[in-house]
Design a protein around this motif. Structure first.
Motif, PDB file in Angstrom:
ATOM      1  N   VAL A  67       0.843  -1.199   0.000  1.00 29.79           N
ATOM      2  CA  VAL A  67       0.000   0.000   0.000  1.00 29.79           C
ATOM      3  C   VAL A  67       0.872   1.241   0.000  1.00 29.79           C
ATOM      4  N   LEU A  68       1.877   1.260   0.858  1.00 26.48           N
ATOM      5  CA  LEU A  68       2.760   2.420   0.947  1.00 26.48           C
ATOM      6  C   LEU A  68       3.439   2.688  -0.394  1.00 26.48           C
ATOM      7  N   ASP A  69       3.926   1.646  -1.048  1.00 25.19           N
ATOM      8  CA  ASP A  69       4.564   1.809  -2.355  1.00 25.19           C
ATOM      9  C   ASP A  69       3.584   2.389  -3.379  1.00 25.19           C
ATOM     10  N   ALA A  70       2.354   1.909  -3.369  1.00 28.21           N
ATOM     11  CA  ALA A  70       1.349   2.386  -4.324  1.00 28.21           C
ATOM     12  C   ALA A  70       1.011   3.855  -4.090  1.00 28.21           C
ATOM     13  N   VAL A  71       0.827   4.247  -2.834  1.00 24.42           N
ATOM     14  CA  VAL A  71       0.476   5.638  -2.529  1.00 24.42           C
ATOM     15  C   VAL A  71       1.664   6.556  -2.808  1.00 24.42           C
TER      16      VAL A  71
END
Length: 94
Positions: A67-71
């Motif tokens: 999730v962090l990578d995507a955001v």
């Protein structure tokens, strides 16, 4: 891809929203504490923020990292530090 910008609290909310809609986390009833984003010099991808030390995330590190990578790929931390009251000010100043 050009990143959109969000302020710190909106970035925190976006990461939290995405984490807490993951099936595994919903099913387990886990509440993960999402920290405030920390400003940094833009990295090789151009992202100017990061988050560290998620609370209650043991066993969910992989999905949190995804999730962090995507955001981080979609958003940069806003440089704007306007006062919240300015959101409600009359643009004409009258």
């Amino acid at each position: 891809m050009i990143r959109k910008t969000l302020n710190a609290s909106r970035l925190q909310d976006e990461v939290s929203r995405r984490i807490h809609r993951i099936h595994e986390i919903v099913e387990d009833g886990v509440k993960i504490r999402v920290p405030q984003p920390q400003k940094q010099e833009p990295d090789k991808t151009g992202c100017n923020w990061t988050m560290k030390h998620f609370g209650n995330a043991i066993g969910y590190e992989r999905v949190v990292a995804e999730v962090l990578d995507a955001v981080r790929a979609e958003y940069n931390l806003s440089e704007d530090t306007k006062d919240i009251h300015s959101l409600f000010a009359d643009p004409e100043g009258s």
